[in-house]
Design a protein around this motif. Structure first.
Motif, short mmCIF file in Angstrom:
data_model
loop_
_atom_site.label_atom_id
_atom_site.label_comp_id
_atom_site.label_asym_id
_atom_site.label_seq_id
_atom_site.Cartn_x
_atom_site.Cartn_y
_atom_site.Cartn_z
N PRO A 179 50.14 -0.36 60.33
CA PRO A 179 49.10 -1.41 60.31
C PRO A 179 47.85 -0.92 59.57
O PRO A 179 47.41 0.22 59.76
CB PRO A 179 48.81 -1.64 61.80
CG PRO A 179 50.07 -1.24 62.50
CD PRO A 179 50.61 -0.09 61.71
N LYS A 180 47.28 -1.77 58.74
CA LYS A 180 46.10 -1.40 57.96
C LYS A 180 44.90 -1.13 58.86
O LYS A 180 44.10 -0.24 58.60
CB LYS A 180 45.76 -2.51 56.95
CG LYS A 180 46.79 -2.67 55.85
CD LYS A 180 46.39 -3.77 54.88
CE LYS A 180 47.42 -3.93 53.77
NZ LYS A 180 47.07 -5.01 52.82
N VAL A 181 44.78 -1.93 59.91
CA VAL A 181 43.70 -1.72 60.89
C VAL A 181 44.28 -0.87 62.01
O VAL A 181 45.26 -1.25 62.65
CB VAL A 181 43.18 -3.07 61.43
CG1 VAL A 181 42.06 -2.84 62.44
CG2 VAL A 181 42.69 -3.96 60.29
N SER A 182 43.70 0.30 62.25
CA SER A 182 44.30 1.26 63.17
C SER A 182 44.21 0.87 64.64
O SER A 182 44.96 1.39 65.47
CB SER A 182 43.66 2.63 62.99
OG SER A 182 42.26 2.57 63.27
N ARG A 207 51.10 8.50 62.37
CA ARG A 207 51.77 7.86 61.24
C ARG A 207 52.82 8.80 60.64
O ARG A 207 52.65 10.01 60.65
CB ARG A 207 50.76 7.51 60.14
CG ARG A 207 49.65 6.58 60.60
CD ARG A 207 48.47 6.63 59.64
NE ARG A 207 47.43 5.67 60.01
CZ ARG A 207 46.54 5.86 60.96
NH1 ARG A 207 46.54 7.00 61.66
NH2 ARG A 207 45.62 4.95 61.21
N GLY A 254 53.64 6.34 55.02
CA GLY A 254 53.53 4.88 55.12
C GLY A 254 54.80 4.25 55.63
O GLY A 254 54.95 3.04 55.64
N HIS A 310 54.42 -5.97 60.86
CA HIS A 310 54.98 -4.66 61.17
C HIS A 310 55.88 -4.77 62.39
O HIS A 310 55.52 -4.37 63.50
CB HIS A 310 53.85 -3.64 61.41
CG HIS A 310 52.98 -3.43 60.22
ND1 HIS A 310 53.37 -2.65 59.16
CD2 HIS A 310 51.76 -3.94 59.90
CE1 HIS A 310 52.41 -2.65 58.23
NE2 HIS A 310 51.43 -3.44 58.66
#
Length: 364
Positions: free
Chosen positions: A183-186, A224, A227, A253
């Motif tokens: 996810p782009k926002v953690s 992570r 990616g 996701h």
């Protein structure tokens, strides 16, 4: 006239439920008809089918059924469990006290029976009765392919208490999952209403802002794998069917192994299991006696192997995020004794000027 003293295990249940447990053939309607004539009594007082009973009360009822009422068919008795089934269930137990039993449910075992299911946790609860007067009771559910913490109540009183905690969103539930991509926002909150997907018979859900029920899920990325994938902790704030799975897919996701909501894109190569990677890791809930239960369940083998392959450090999962620090306190201006009065040349405040506003500034 038959009578009985209410036992501790029946404390707090409805009167009609007592008859269901202890007097086969006496239905709600029968108790209701007795109630209208004053024939069923608790400690000598009239009682109705919906009245709550208490341990130690004396219950009296007629020895004959009302006219034109046939007894209900007997409930089919459960087959006794094998030694292997008893051992299988008891091996799952990770906590036991006077109020609760907690098991670490394996993936692939349904919580309750249904079409096409040969066994379930509910069908084998006799194995976990131990020294209690009755078998434990389910108070919440996990999907068949979701593993982890599953709470069972050991008494009717505890079941009512725990059910209220879950219904009131007082229990804290934390899940560990492996997502496809990162996810782009953690960290954040997913707020998206969920409804049944038409044509699936309720077997599949979808985000539906128009007709869906309110659903909110907090999440944070713990670690992570480049990616490729992410270890994400989810905390559902509501209790919708498949909520975490639907919300994960909604932000792009889906969970690894979740073909239902991710399709062909829900699987990793490189030896990562194709099973669903969703685990109920931790439950924090109040206990009927005023204490608190805080219990964690270890990952199932297929998820532990995936964590090892991806190089995740399990110790990071139990490091809770610290809450953000409070904003610094505003320094108050201390006026000198000479500043309390009007001094010559002192600038008037905006609120005292003609046409000035006395409203406080709006906070954004």
């Amino acid at each position: 006239m038959p009578n009985a003293i209410i036992a501790e295990d029946d404390d707090g249940i409805r009167l009609d439920r007592w008859f269901q447990r202890h007097a086969a053939g006496i239905s709600f309607n029968i108790v209701s008809r007795w109630s209208k004539t004053g024939s069923v009594r608790l400690d000598g007082k009239k009682a109705g089918p919906g009245d709550r009973i208490a341990a130690g009360q004396r219950l009296d009822w007629p020895d004959t059924l009302p006219a034109e009422t046939a007894p209900r068919p007997k409930v089919k008795e459960r087959s006794p469990l094998s030694d292997a089934e008893i051992a299988y269930m008891r091996a799952m137990v990770i906590h036991r006290d006077a109020h609760a039993i907690v098991i670490n449910k394996p993936p692939g075992l349904a919580t309750q029976g249904g079409t096409g299911l040969s066994t379930s946790v509910d069908a084998m609860l006799d194995a976990l009765q131990y020294d209690a007067p009755s078998r434990p009771r389910l108070v919440h559910r996990l999907d068949k392919d979701t593993s982890g913490v599953l709470l069972l109540a050991r008494t009717a009183r505890a079941a009512a208490f725990f059910s209220k905690e879950f219904a009131g969103r007082e229990a804290k539930k934390l899940y560990w999952a492996l997502t496809m991509g990162v996810p782009k926002v953690s960290a954040g909150t997913i707020d998206a209403a969920i409804a049944k997907q038409p044509g699936t018979g309720g077997e599949k859900m979808q985000v539906d802002p128009e007709t869906g029920l309110k659903a909110k899920t907090r999440y944070r990325v713990i670690e992570r794998a480049a990616g490729r994938a992410a270890w994400v902790e989810f905390q559902p704030l509501t209790g919708r069917t498949h909520q975490i799975r639907v919300h994960a897919a909604a932000i792009g996701h889906c969970l690894v192994g979740d073909g239902k909501y991710g399709g062909k894109e829900a699987f990793l190569t490189g030896g990562i299991s194709r099973k669903l990677h969703l685990h109920s890791r931790r439950l924090v809930i109040a206990l009927p006696d005023g204490g608190r239960l805080d219990i964690k369940a270890d990952l199932p083998p297929h998820m532990a192997e995936s964590w090892a392959m991806l190089g995740f450090d399990l110790a990071l999962g139990d490091v809770e995020e610290a809450p953000p620090p409070p904003p610094p306190a505003k320094k108050s201006r201390r006026l000198s004794s000479t500043a309390s009065g009007n001094r010559r040349g002192e600038r008037r405040s905006r609120s005292s000027q003609p046409g000035g506003s006395s409203k406080p500034p709006r906070r954004s």
